[in-house]
Structures are given as structure tokens and as C-alpha cells.
Design an enzyme around this catalytic site. Structure first.
Site, mmCIF file in Angstrom:
data_model
loop_
_atom_site.group_PDB
_atom_site.id
_atom_site.type_symbol
_atom_site.label_atom_id
_atom_site.label_comp_id
_atom_site.label_asym_id
_atom_site.label_seq_id
_atom_site.Cartn_x
_atom_site.Cartn_y
_atom_site.Cartn_z
ATOM 1 N N SER A 168 32.626 -5.046 6.728
ATOM 2 C CA SER A 168 31.899 -3.811 6.949
ATOM 3 C C SER A 168 30.525 -4.128 7.541
ATOM 4 O O SER A 168 30.434 -4.712 8.618
ATOM 5 C CB SER A 168 31.800 -3.012 5.644
ATOM 6 O OG SER A 168 31.346 -1.707 5.891
ATOM 7 N N ASP A 397 42.028 1.882 7.295
ATOM 8 C CA ASP A 397 40.585 1.917 7.016
ATOM 9 C C ASP A 397 40.061 3.334 7.207
ATOM 10 O O ASP A 397 40.148 3.899 8.299
ATOM 11 C CB ASP A 397 39.861 0.948 7.954
ATOM 12 C CG ASP A 397 38.430 0.666 7.528
ATOM 13 O OD1 ASP A 397 37.755 1.585 7.030
ATOM 14 O OD2 ASP A 397 37.982 -0.482 7.700
ATOM 15 N N HIS A 433 39.621 0.192 3.630
ATOM 16 C CA HIS A 433 38.372 -0.415 4.104
ATOM 17 C C HIS A 433 38.070 -1.701 3.356
ATOM 18 O O HIS A 433 37.708 -1.671 2.176
ATOM 19 C CB HIS A 433 37.217 0.572 3.954
ATOM 20 C CG HIS A 433 35.920 0.057 4.499
ATOM 21 N ND1 HIS A 433 35.797 -0.413 5.789
ATOM 22 C CD2 HIS A 433 34.691 -0.079 3.931
ATOM 23 C CE1 HIS A 433 34.554 -0.804 5.993
ATOM 24 N NE2 HIS A 433 33.875 -0.619 4.885
#
Length: 499
Positions: A168, A397, A433
Site C-alpha cells: 500500500s 483489492d 488489499h
């Protein structure tokens, strides 16, 4: 022997024994050092991306914290490095990435640092970044230089290899290091990277914008039902019915086909019909950010993503007991528009027209792309320095659209068709994610990176395991994972091949 090691650890782990590093343009304000003993923490893979879970027990390390500034910029940066007590150090450095708007030194990065130290890595990172430029790039290089310097001071030798591990925001930081500081690291694990930052944050709000324009906010169970229906419709396109979509490009599910269908909302134990508003909102979350005339602006998550997770999803709504629902945009996207683009914390985004939204989207790109966009496609200097980079990105995601990683990899490939020799992207069907979801998680990503850097073993595939314990391989993009038609009832690593 143990007594001697303790004595040396105490002596070396002191501010007096650790000189200030040398970083161009920086002024160091302080250095602190303390010996930490009997430190234990269970570190699950959910907060230690690119790795398997690890039970870190009875760790002994020197916690060094350095504070510096860049004169004239009125900034303060804090770098913290955990140095395993010899002989536990493996002569390597692993820098841990942050998340969201946090550069590091929060619960996720602390857990990652504990995991790194348990594996013998020295682990640095930064926090307290008061300038966007520091946050975007400058602090990253500073942290690596400081980490290497402290390691050299403490152990009397530099790390043999230096690595980055993040997902991320941490993934974006890793990609930025490869772009702007190509000599800083030997290996980078930069998964689900938040690159194309202005487009990502501008696009994050799009499903909410569409619902605002309609003045209608569907119940979460409507969106969930459409997601489940899409997965069911496209699940078997790869020849395996496993509850995930392995080939999203072959999925063309029409959400409007279920308008009027009756579904049961388990949270309220009521039956409702899927509305047109639900189909419109879901399509917005599946097919990309669009202008008022239908032109494409940026990617949205796709068919597999959970659209209603209150913590991270883009199409969250909240409903009262009387059935009235309202939109609940994610703070990351709202803060981007209010604080960075409009520079007005009282700005009301709910009343924007589509044209106003488009202007907002473009304004963010114009103002911030060169600072934090992290989309520069020429990685040839990183290649020439001998660097290696691995990334995985979940096809489910819900925060960072997987197609943004595809787009970047294609852009890098256009500059250098040999990119595959030093940078590989692995798509993970069903993975949310960084982790979670129904798909398989590649816990050995970082280990594969180390083997590539140190032994020249090219990661032709990554092994991944799902929560159901079903295992599969992940193939490097643009290859896809295919099911071997000769497999029997048992499906495992050997049941797949890359095509």
C-alpha cells in the site's frame, strides 16, 4: 561468552557510541539508544505483508532513534532502527513501509520491525513528516542512509544487503525508492503500491459521487449481492469453480440484469429488491472513473472487491432502522479533496456536479503528480545498479485498483522490454488489499526476493495459500495462472501452470 556479549551490547547501544550519520542537506538534532530485552510479539501476515506470520519471542535489540531536519524547511523527521544483538544479526537491513498517510512508526510498521528483527534483519523507518515532499520521497532516502550508517556504527560493518518491504503506502514508498534513489537498495518488495497517488485518491471518491448525483444510496446487502452474483457468473472462466475470479478481463457481468430481484439482507433479516441505484453504484465501482461524457479517467476496484467494508471500501453506505441509507465516503479520499485540493476543511463534497468532480480530479493531478505521483516509468538506473523488485497485487483489492499496477508495469515495459529481468508483478486472484479475502496470499514474497538478489534464483512463480488452505501458484504479469486439465480432485501448486 554471554556476559561479554551483554557488556558489548550495553556499551555499543548508547548515544555516545553512535555518531551522527552523514546526509546531504540534513542537520541532526539528537540520537537516542536503549537496549530492549525479552521483547515478544506475534506478528500475523496481515500486518507483515510479503511475509508469513512469525512468532517473535525474547528479542534483544538496540533501539536507536535519530531526529534530523532540513534547515530552512521547518521539518522534523524521526528515524528509528532496531538492531539485533549479535550474533542474531544476519548482516542485512530490511526497511519497513508505512500505510495510508502514515510514513511509519505505527502499529503495523512496529509489528513489521519486530518480525524483521526476529528474522535477524536490522529494521529502520521514519515518521513525523511535516512536508509532503519529505513524505513523498526525501525521507525515504534519508532513512536508508541513516539505517546503513547506524548499522555500520553499531556492528562495525555495513549491511551486506539492504531491502525494503511494504504494501500500500509502503509499496508506493518502495517504488519511489527504485525511481528516485536507484542505488539505495538491493531488493524491494513493493506490493499493492499506492502509485499514481492523485488519481488513486481522486478516484477513490467516484462511487460516492455517483450516488450523490442520484440522491439515492442502496443498502449494503444490495451491493454485496451484486458482487456475489458477478463472482458466481465469472468464477469458472478459468476452469476451476473456487469462488474467485482469476481472469477479470474475461468477466462481463451486467449488474442491471438483477434489478428487481429479491434478496435477503442478513444483518436486518429483511427481504428487499435490488434497486437501479445499486446497479449504477456497483457499475461505477467496477468499470472505472468516468467524466460526464463517459470518457475514462482512472481505474476502480473491479468485480471481486468488497464494496461495503466500512474500513476501506469505496461504496460504503449506512442505513438506519427505517431503511434510509446515506453515503459514507472513506476519510482518505475526503481529506484529499478537502485539505489538499480545496484547502478547506469545511468543503462539502456532497453537492458536487460531475463537472466539478472532474475539475477536482484534474486539479489534484496537476498539483501533486510530480511530488507524490510515483509513476515515473524509467527504471533502467535501478536495473543498472543491480536492483530487483517484486510486487503482488490482489485482484479483489478494494482500496487500490489492481489495474493501476498493471498500467505502471506496462509503462515500464514500454521503456524497457527487458523489465522482467529485474521487476516482476504477480496478480493474486481473490486477494483483498495486501491480504484477506477468499484468495491465496503469497507469504513467501520477501523470501523469493532475497533468493533473487543473493542467489540469482529468478521467481518464475510465487506460491500462495488461501484461507481455505487451497494452494496455487501466482504467475508474473502478463502471464496468467491456468489450471492443468489433467489434475484430479485435489488442487494444489502442481495443478497450475503459467501461460
Amino acid at each position: 561468552m554471554a556476559a561479554l556479549q551483554n557488556t558489548l551490547a550495553l556499551h555499543n547501544c548508547s548515544p555516545q557510541a553512535i555518531p551522527y550519520p552523514t546526509v546531504f542537506g540534513a542537520q541532526f538534532l539528537s540520537v537516542e539508544a536503549s537496549l530492549v530485552q525479552n521483547y515478544s510479539q506475534y506478528v500475523p501476515s496481515q500486518i507483515y505483508p510479503n511475509h508469513d506470520s512469525i512468532n517473535a519471542t525474547n528479542l534483544r535489540f538496540c533501539n536507536v532513534t535519530v531526529t534530523h531536519t532540513h534547515p530552512g524547511q521547518n521539518d522534523t523527521l524521526i528515524t528509528q532502527v532496531w538492531l539485533p544483538i549479535a550474533p542474531k544479526w544476519n548482516e542485512r537491513m530490511q526497511a519497513i513501509g508505512g500505510g495510508g498517510w502514515v510514513a511509519g512508526l505505527f502499529y503495523v510498521s512496529f509489528a513489521g520491525m519486530a518480525g524483521a528483527v526476529a528474522e535477524g534483519y536490522a529494521a529502520p523507518w521514519n515518521v513525523n513528516l511535516y512536508a509532503l515532499q519529505d513524505f513523498a520521497s526525501v525521507s525515504l532516502n534519508d532513512a536508508i542512509i541513516i539505517g546503513k550508517s547506524l548499522i555500520n556504527s553499531y556492528y562495525g560493518q555495513p549491511p551486506k544487503y539492504s531491502y525494503w518491504s511494504g504494501c500500500s503506502q509502503g509499496g508506493r514508498q518502495g517504488v519511489m525508492l527504485a525511481q528516485r534513489y536507484p542505488n539505495a537498495l538491493d531488493g524491494i518488495a513493493a506490493s499493492a503500491p499506492a502509485i499514481n497517488w492523485p488519481e488513486l485518491f481522486g478516484g477513490m471518491y467516484f462511487p460516492q459521487q455517483v450516488m450523490n448525483e442520484m440522491g439515492s444510496y442502496p443498502h449494503p446487502c444490495e451491493l454485496d449481492a451484486l458482487t456475489i452474483a458477478a463472482i458466481k457468473a465469472c468464477d469458472s472462466n478459468d476452469g476451476l469453480a473456487d469462488g474467485i475470479i482469476s481472469d477479470p478481463d474475461a468477466c462481463h457481468f451486467d449488474p442491471y440484469s438483477l434489478i428487481g430481484s429479491t434478496i435477503n439482507c442478513h444483518d436486518s433479516n429483511t427481504s428487499i429488491k435490488i434497486s437501479k441505484a445499486a446497479a449504477v453504484a456497483t457499475e461505477a465501482a467496477w468499470t472505472g472513473v468516468k467524466t460526464s461524457n463517459g470518457s475514462f479517467l482512472w481505474f476502480t476496484p473491479g468485480y471481486e472487491a468488497n464494496l461495503t467494508n466500512p474500513q476501506s471500501s469505496p461504496a460504503v453506505t449506512e442505513c438506519s432502522t427505517n431503511g434510509t441509507c446515506t453515503g459514507q465516503p472513506q476519510p482518505l479520499g475526503m481529506d484529499w479533496m478537502k485539505l489538499f485540493i480545496k484547502k478547506d476543511p469545511t468543503f462539502n463534497a456532497f453537492n458536487m456536479t460531475r463537472r466539478e468532480y472532474e475539475h477536482m480530479f484534474h486539479a489534484g493531478v496537476r498539483e501533486y503528480q510530480s511530488i507524490i505521483g510515483t509513476s515515473y516509468p524509467d527504471l533502467t538506473e535501478f536495473r543498472d545498479a543491480g536492483g530487483k523488485m517484486i510486487a503482488y497485487h490482489g485482484l479483489a483489492d478494494e482500496v487500490i485498483p489492481f489495474r493501476s499496477s498493471r498500467q505502471y508495469y506496462d509503462a515500464v515495459t514500454a521503456v524497457d522490454p527487458l523489465v522482467h529481468e529485474y521487476y516482476r508483478l504477480f496478480e493474486a486472484p481473490g486477494l483483498a488489499h495486501c491480504n484477506g479475502g477468499a484468495g491465496a496470499y503469497p507469504a513467501g514474497t520477501f523470501d523469493a526476493l532475497v533468493e533473487w538478489v543473493e542467489k540469482g534464483i529468478v521467481p518464475e512463480t510465487l506460491r500462495a495459500t488461501a484461507p481455505s488452505n487451497q494452494s496455487r501458484i501466482l504467475c508474473p504479469y502478463p502471464q496468467m495462472t491456468k489450471l492443468n486439465s489433467s489434475t484430479g480432485d485435489e488442487v494444489g501448486f502442481e495443478s497450475f501452470y503459467c501461460s
